[in-house]
Design a protein around this motif. Structure first.
Motif, PDB file in Angstrom:
ATOM      1  N   ALA A 199       0.903  -1.120  -0.106  1.00  0.00           N
ATOM      2  CA  ALA A 199      -0.085   0.083   0.224  1.00  0.00           C
ATOM      3  C   ALA A 199       1.069   1.294   0.018  1.00  0.00           C
ATOM      4  CB  ALA A 199      -0.968   0.128   1.124  1.00  0.00           C
ATOM      5  N   SER A 200       2.129   1.165   0.684  1.00  0.00           N
ATOM      6  CA  SER A 200       2.869   2.371   0.563  1.00  0.00           C
ATOM      7  C   SER A 200       3.782   2.606  -0.614  1.00  0.00           C
ATOM      8  CB  SER A 200       3.983   2.180   1.673  1.00  0.00           C
ATOM      9  OG  SER A 200       4.944   1.227   1.500  1.00  0.00           O
ATOM     10  N   GLY A 201       3.387   1.843  -1.678  1.00  0.00           N
ATOM     11  CA  GLY A 201       4.411   1.691  -2.830  1.00  0.00           C
ATOM     12  C   GLY A 201       5.422   0.853  -2.913  1.00  0.00           C
ATOM     13  N   GLU A 202       5.960  -0.054  -1.894  1.00  0.00           N
ATOM     14  CA  GLU A 202       7.170  -0.694  -1.921  1.00  0.00           C
ATOM     15  C   GLU A 202       6.575  -2.019  -2.539  1.00  0.00           C
ATOM     16  OE1 GLU A 202      10.380  -2.884  -1.724  1.00  0.00           O
ATOM     17  OE2 GLU A 202       8.587  -3.562  -0.750  1.00  0.00           O
ATOM     18  N   ARG A 203       7.050  -2.641  -3.753  1.00  0.00           N
ATOM     19  CA  ARG A 203       6.812  -3.842  -4.271  1.00  0.00           C
ATOM     20  C   ARG A 203       7.646  -5.054  -4.381  1.00  0.00           C
ATOM     21  NH1 ARG A 203       2.107  -3.675  -7.281  1.00  0.00           N
ATOM     22  NH2 ARG A 203       2.292  -5.842  -7.034  1.00  0.00           N
ATOM     23  N   VAL A 204       8.978  -4.767  -4.196  1.00  0.00           N
ATOM     24  CA  VAL A 204      10.060  -5.719  -4.011  1.00  0.00           C
ATOM     25  C   VAL A 204       9.652  -6.648  -2.907  1.00  0.00           C
ATOM     26  CG1 VAL A 204      12.377  -6.432  -4.218  1.00  0.00           C
ATOM     27  CG2 VAL A 204      11.622  -4.533  -5.561  1.00  0.00           C
ATOM     28  N   ILE A 205      10.045  -6.234  -1.646  1.00  0.00           N
ATOM     29  CA  ILE A 205       9.895  -6.951  -0.568  1.00  0.00           C
ATOM     30  C   ILE A 205       8.397  -7.301  -0.284  1.00  0.00           C
ATOM     31  CG2 ILE A 205      10.135  -6.809   2.061  1.00  0.00           C
ATOM     32  CD1 ILE A 205      12.721  -7.067   0.299  1.00  0.00           C
ATOM     33  N   SER A 206       7.483  -6.501  -0.518  1.00  0.00           N
ATOM     34  CA  SER A 206       6.217  -6.836  -0.250  1.00  0.00           C
ATOM     35  C   SER A 206       5.611  -7.948  -1.251  1.00  0.00           C
ATOM     36  CB  SER A 206       5.246  -5.534  -0.667  1.00  0.00           C
ATOM     37  OG  SER A 206       5.297  -5.177  -1.836  1.00  0.00           O
ATOM     38  N   ASP A 207       6.116  -8.150  -2.254  1.00  0.00           N
ATOM     39  CA  ASP A 207       5.628  -9.326  -3.323  1.00  0.00           C
ATOM     40  C   ASP A 207       6.356 -10.523  -2.729  1.00  0.00           C
ATOM     41  OD1 ASP A 207       4.411  -7.616  -4.759  1.00  0.00           O
ATOM     42  OD2 ASP A 207       5.590  -7.515  -6.365  1.00  0.00           O
ATOM     43  N   ALA A 208       7.727 -10.306  -2.316  1.00  0.00           N
ATOM     44  CA  ALA A 208       8.446 -11.521  -1.850  1.00  0.00           C
ATOM     45  C   ALA A 208       7.714 -12.069  -0.537  1.00  0.00           C
ATOM     46  CB  ALA A 208       9.738 -11.375  -1.399  1.00  0.00           C
ATOM     47  N   MET A 209       7.125 -11.021   0.386  1.00  0.00           N
ATOM     48  CA  MET A 209       6.786 -11.441   1.657  1.00  0.00           C
ATOM     49  C   MET A 209       5.216 -12.094   1.461  1.00  0.00           C
ATOM     50  SD  MET A 209       7.541  -8.124   4.169  1.00  0.00           S
ATOM     51  CE  MET A 209       6.777  -9.204   5.502  1.00  0.00           C
ATOM     52  N   LEU A 210       4.466 -11.641   0.473  1.00  0.00           N
ATOM     53  CA  LEU A 210       3.519 -12.418   0.266  1.00  0.00           C
ATOM     54  C   LEU A 210       3.523 -13.663  -0.380  1.00  0.00           C
ATOM     55  CD1 LEU A 210       1.056  -9.150  -0.896  1.00  0.00           C
ATOM     56  CD2 LEU A 210       1.075 -10.042   1.278  1.00  0.00           C
ATOM     57  N   ALA A 211       4.400 -13.717  -1.348  1.00  0.00           N
ATOM     58  CA  ALA A 211       4.724 -15.207  -1.684  1.00  0.00           C
ATOM     59  C   ALA A 211       5.177 -15.899  -0.670  1.00  0.00           C
ATOM     60  CB  ALA A 211       5.944 -14.933  -2.806  1.00  0.00           C
ATOM     61  N   CYS A 212       5.996 -15.593   0.364  1.00  0.00           N
ATOM     62  CA  CYS A 212       6.396 -16.364   1.434  1.00  0.00           C
ATOM     63  C   CYS A 212       4.999 -16.711   2.077  1.00  0.00           C
ATOM     64  CB  CYS A 212       7.416 -15.557   2.173  1.00  0.00           C
ATOM     65  SG  CYS A 212       7.661 -16.319   3.666  1.00  0.00           S
ATOM     66  N   ALA A 213       4.345 -15.994   2.247  1.00  0.00           N
ATOM     67  CA  ALA A 213       3.000 -16.308   3.323  1.00  0.00           C
ATOM     68  C   ALA A 213       2.214 -17.416   2.455  1.00  0.00           C
ATOM     69  CB  ALA A 213       2.226 -14.953   3.510  1.00  0.00           C
ATOM     70  N   ALA A 214       2.038 -17.233   1.077  1.00  0.00           N
ATOM     71  CA  ALA A 214       1.395 -18.048   0.392  1.00  0.00           C
ATOM     72  C   ALA A 214       1.966 -19.414   0.425  1.00  0.00           C
ATOM     73  CB  ALA A 214       1.066 -17.735  -1.070  1.00  0.00           C
ATOM     74  N   ALA A 215       3.364 -19.482   0.184  1.00  0.00           N
ATOM     75  CA  ALA A 215       3.833 -20.890   0.582  1.00  0.00           C
ATOM     76  C   ALA A 215       3.846 -21.719   1.970  1.00  0.00           C
ATOM     77  CB  ALA A 215       5.499 -20.622   0.264  1.00  0.00           C
ATOM     78  N   LYS A 216       3.730 -20.842   2.816  1.00  0.00           N
ATOM     79  CA  LYS A 216       3.589 -21.401   4.314  1.00  0.00           C
ATOM     80  C   LYS A 216       2.158 -21.869   4.380  1.00  0.00           C
ATOM     81  CE  LYS A 216       5.002 -19.540   7.904  1.00  0.00           C
ATOM     82  NZ  LYS A 216       5.328 -18.877   9.292  1.00  0.00           N
ATOM     83  N   THR A 217       1.196 -21.466   3.533  1.00  0.00           N
ATOM     84  CA  THR A 217      -0.337 -21.893   3.721  1.00  0.00           C
ATOM     85  C   THR A 217      -0.618 -23.435   2.761  1.00  0.00           C
ATOM     86  OG1 THR A 217      -1.137 -20.461   2.000  1.00  0.00           O
ATOM     87  CG2 THR A 217      -1.093 -19.706   4.203  1.00  0.00           C
ATOM     88  N   GLU A 218       0.292 -23.684   1.945  1.00  0.00           N
ATOM     89  CA  GLU A 218       0.142 -24.701   1.038  1.00  0.00           C
ATOM     90  C   GLU A 218       0.689 -26.045   1.549  1.00  0.00           C
ATOM     91  OE1 GLU A 218       3.282 -24.072  -1.993  1.00  0.00           O
ATOM     92  OE2 GLU A 218       2.087 -22.508  -3.064  1.00  0.00           O
TER      93      GLU A 218
END
Length: 212
Positions: A193-212
């Motif tokens: 939401a703050s406009g930072e995409r590199v680490i935010s995208d990596a964190m969201l991918a990490c969260a998705a992997a934890k739920t698989e």
């Protein structure tokens, strides 16, 4: 580099991908005149050597190529984004108040042995490959032949090639893996939401992997 197990990335192919996407590295040397750090773009040849080979060039006026000897151990650091993480972004903070600020980031460290390549053919090849790689996304890619040959030849004489055979490679992806999934998502979405995409995208991918 201190790497807790939950932040460790040891797969060569994953680290090669990180380097290829973030080729501007910091070359750390310890030569005759002590520690030195130079910030230069690298070209990764992942299929060469045991763990890959890095090619680069430095200005002839830069003393680093004279300060090191062939075979010296060096370190190249590649950064792939970083971001401050506020504890207020964690849903769990508002329940138990047991969170503190931190900083998330992704890095790869390539350890290796350096060879100075002060020959025109090698340098020309490095410059040509770097140019093709980074001009590929341009509407009209610039190529070396666009400049007068005598001008290019003169400039090539002003740089020196460097080759580094990677002997060890390690990575640290600090993305909140030690947190609850909801906290990783909360912080990732706040960054996004703050406009930072590199680490935010990596964190969201990490969260998705934890739920698989």
């Amino acid at each position: 580099m201190y790497v807790p197990a939950h932040f460790e990335e040891s797969r060569p192919e994953a680290l090669h991908g990180l380097i290829a996407q973030n080729p501007f590295g910091t070359l750390v040397t310890h030569g005759e005149h002590g520690l030195d750090a130079n910030h230069i773009p690298f070209l990764l040849l992942p299929e060469e050597g045991k763990l890959g080979v890095l090619h680069a060039h430095v200005a002839r006026a830069n003393p680093v190529w004279k300060d090191v000897a062939n075979g010296d151990e060096v370190l190249v650091i590649f950064r792939a984004g970083d971001a401050y993480i506020s504890p207020t972004w964690y849903p769990s903070k508002h329940e138990a108040h047991r969170q503190v600020p931190t900083w998330n980031y992704r890095v790869a460290h390539a350890h290796g042995r350096i060879t100075v390549r002060d020959d025109e053919r090698f340098v020309r090849g490095v410059v040509a490959r770097l140019t093709r790689t980074h001009e590929a996304s341009q509407p009209t890619p610039w190529k070396m032949s666009d400049a007068p040959a005598d001008y290019t030849d003169a400039l090539l004489k002003m740089i020196v090639g460097i080759e580094i055979e990677i002997t060890r490679i390690e990575g640290k992806l600090k993305l909140g893996q030690n947190k609850e999934t909801r906290d990783i998502v909360g912080a990732g979405e706040a960054l996004k939401a703050s406009g930072e995409r590199v680490i935010s995208d990596a964190m969201l991918a990490c969260a998705a992997a934890k739920t698989e």
